[in-house]
Design an enzyme around this catalytic site. Sequence first.
Site, mmCIF file in Angstrom:
data_model
loop_
_atom_site.group_PDB
_atom_site.id
_atom_site.type_symbol
_atom_site.label_atom_id
_atom_site.label_comp_id
_atom_site.label_asym_id
_atom_site.label_seq_id
_atom_site.Cartn_x
_atom_site.Cartn_y
_atom_site.Cartn_z
ATOM 1 N N GLU A 226 -2.868 -27.566 -2.337
ATOM 2 C CA GLU A 226 -3.230 -27.077 -3.659
ATOM 3 C C GLU A 226 -4.314 -25.999 -3.562
ATOM 4 O O GLU A 226 -4.410 -25.127 -4.431
ATOM 5 C CB GLU A 226 -3.718 -28.240 -4.533
ATOM 6 C CG GLU A 226 -3.691 -27.937 -6.027
ATOM 7 C CD GLU A 226 -3.874 -29.179 -6.884
ATOM 8 O OE1 GLU A 226 -2.867 -29.752 -7.326
ATOM 9 O OE2 GLU A 226 -5.034 -29.593 -7.087
ATOM 10 N N HIS A 255 8.158 -43.571 16.606
ATOM 11 C CA HIS A 255 9.453 -44.141 16.248
ATOM 12 C C HIS A 255 9.997 -43.483 14.986
ATOM 13 O O HIS A 255 10.883 -44.029 14.336
ATOM 14 C CB HIS A 255 9.312 -45.656 16.051
ATOM 15 C CG HIS A 255 8.781 -46.350 17.262
ATOM 16 N ND1 HIS A 255 9.587 -46.812 18.281
ATOM 17 C CD2 HIS A 255 7.501 -46.634 17.647
ATOM 18 C CE1 HIS A 255 8.848 -47.367 19.220
ATOM 19 N NE2 HIS A 255 7.572 -47.268 18.858
ATOM 20 N N LYS A 359 3.079 -27.713 -15.657
ATOM 21 C CA LYS A 359 2.789 -28.463 -16.884
ATOM 22 C C LYS A 359 3.420 -27.781 -18.101
ATOM 23 O O LYS A 359 3.980 -28.444 -18.982
ATOM 24 C CB LYS A 359 1.280 -28.584 -17.069
ATOM 25 C CG LYS A 359 0.586 -29.462 -16.038
ATOM 26 C CD LYS A 359 -0.912 -29.506 -16.281
ATOM 27 C CE LYS A 359 -1.618 -30.383 -15.254
ATOM 28 N NZ LYS A 359 -3.091 -30.392 -15.461
#
Length: 396
Positions: A226, A255, A359
Site C-alpha cells: 500500500e 512443503h 471504495k
Amino acid sequence: EEITKSWSLMTTLAAQIPTAITTVVMIGIGGSALGPQLMLDALGHAPSGRSFVFLDNTDPDGMERKLWVLNPEQCLFVVTSKSGGTKETRNGLQETQNWCTQHGVSFAERAVAITIFGSKLDQIAIDQSWLGRLPLWPWVGGRTSVTGMVGLFPLALAGHNWKEFLDGAATMDHWTRSLSDDNPALRIAHCWGESGSYKGAKSLVTLPYKDSLLLLSRYLQQLIMESIGKRLSLDGKEVFQGLTVFGNKGSTDQHAFVQQLRDGRHDFFVNFIAVLREREGQIIELEDGHTSGEYLLGFLLGTRNALSEAKRSSYTIVLPEVSTRTMGELIALYERTVGYYASKIGINAYHQPGVEAGKLAAAEALELKTAIVNDQEFPEGSAQDDIWLIRRHLSA
C-alpha cells in the site's frame, strides 16, 4: 504532549474494564486489524486471560461464525476507524449492535471507539454514551498506526507490557536515523532496490522460521504494497512502482513453494527471519540428540543455502526472541525501510489513491444494485458482468 496524554487516557480506561470481560471483539479492517492481529498472535497467551476476536471484513457469514459462540455479556467491543466512514467497519459495528440487541445486552455499555475525535464514529460514541473513546490522528496512516492506540490498547487489555513495545520501536527508530553502513533499514532498502532493479521487478518472499510470526507476511503486504504501489512519482510522472509481498512460515514453506523458489522462475528474493530462543518451557532433546528448535534453524540454513547455490538472493533478520520489545523493533525497522525505499524511488509512501478508487467503485456497484431492485434505468457505463453477478446474488 498529545501522545503521552493518550497513553494516560488508555491506561485509565483499560483499568476500568472489569475482569468479567473475557473476550475482546475488535471491529476494524486494514491497518486497524492487521497490526493488532500480528502483535497478539506473536505474543501468544494474554496474561489477562482474555481472548481476542477480529471482525475485519463485511462478510456476514464470517461475522456470524465468530459471534455465535460468544457470550455478549462477557464481551468488550473495540471499534477502530479513523473517520468512521469505512463501510466494512460500519457494517461490523451495526451487525454487532444487532447481535447484542437480540440477546438483550447493551452494546454501548461495552463499546470503545478508537478514532479521530470529531469523526462520524466519535459522534456516534458520544451520542450513544459508549464506555470510552480513544484518539487517532489524521497524520498517522492506518498501516503505521500499531504504535498508537490501534495496537497499544489491545496490548493493554491483554496484559502485555505495551511500554516495552514502544521502547523497542524507539530503540530501532534511533538506530535507523543515521546514514551509516550500520543502519539496518538502509541496508534492507538497498537490498530491495538492487534485487528488483528499483522497479519491483522481483517479489519479496517473507519467511519467518517461527509459528508466532505467521501473520507477519500479511502485515507486510499492507505496509509495503500500500505504501510502494504507486502509479505516479513525486514529480507527477507515471512510474507504476510496486513491491509484491507474499510468504508463509518455515519450515512449512519447504512443503509448499520452496520447490519453485529453488528450481523455478527467478522472480523473487527472500527475507528469512530466525529467532534464537526456542521456547518458553524446558528444551527437550529428541532421540537423535537434537532439539526441535535446532531442526527449525537447520531447515532455515538448509533452505537459504539451497537457494544460494541456485543463485537466488536473500537476506536474514535475526531476533533473540519474540517479545513485546523485539516486535516493536521489528515493526519500526520495516516502517523505516519503507520510508527509505520510497524516498529512493521518488514516490509518496503515505497516501493510497488506489484504495479510495476501489471504495468509489464499490459505491457505484451498490447504486447499480438499487437500480436493479427498483427496476430503474442502470447508471451509465454499467457493465453486463456486474449486472449479471448482482442479479445472481439477489436471487441466491
